[in-house]
Design an enzyme around this catalytic site. Structure first.
Site, PDB file in Angstrom:
ATOM      1  CG  HIS A  48      -1.923   1.088   1.240  1.00  0.00           C
ATOM      2  ND1 HIS A  48      -1.844   2.124   2.147  1.00  0.00           N
ATOM      3  CD2 HIS A  48      -3.006   1.345   0.471  1.00  0.00           C
ATOM      4  CE1 HIS A  48      -2.851   2.951   1.932  1.00  0.00           C
ATOM      5  NE2 HIS A  48      -3.570   2.505   0.921  1.00  0.00           N
ATOM      6  CG  ASP A  92      -6.960   3.884  -0.170  1.00  0.00           C
ATOM      7  OD1 ASP A  92      -5.721   3.792  -0.057  1.00  0.00           O
ATOM      8  OD2 ASP A  92      -7.582   4.954   0.016  1.00  0.00           O
TER       9      ASP A  92
END
Length: 117
Positions: A48, A92
């Site tokens: 991420h 996300d």
């Protein structure tokens, strides 16, 4: 943005663990990150972080970018709008799904990153 990311995490993990429990986990979950991820969940955070880095290279502001998404069957689904919004939403959503699949190890929360990372 980070609030939407927190909501995506809750969508994917069915509200089983508060979002704040991911904020200081391992070497990469939370602000910054370095070293070797301690487990699969920490690798999700590293990926991420890398995705946000790619978004920034595209001129996006991932921590602030608002995007459209829905929670369908505990899966975050992005609604296409514009390049930055789509890219950040995908970062996300993939992380939230990764978190939901990974095992949470309480021993890796709030670790001493200076010695373990």
């Amino acid at each position: 943005n980070l609030i939407q990311f927190g909501n995506m995490i809750q969508c994917a993990n069915k509200g089983s663990r508060p979002t704040r429990h991911y904020m200081d986990y391992g070497c990469y979950c939370g602000w910054g990150g370095s070293g070797t991820p301690v487990d699969e969940l920490d690798r999700c955070c590293q990926t991420h972080d890398d995705c946000y880095g790619e978004a920034e290279k595209k001129g996006c502001y991932p921590k602030l970018t608002l995007y459209s998404w829905d929670c369908t069957g505990n899966v975050p689904i992005c609604s296409p709008k514009a390049e930055c919004k789509d890219f950040v939403c995908a970062c996300d959503a993939e992380a939230a799904k990764c978190f939901a699949k990974a095992t949470y190890n309480d021993a890796n929360w709030n670790i001493d990153t200076k010695t373990r990372c």
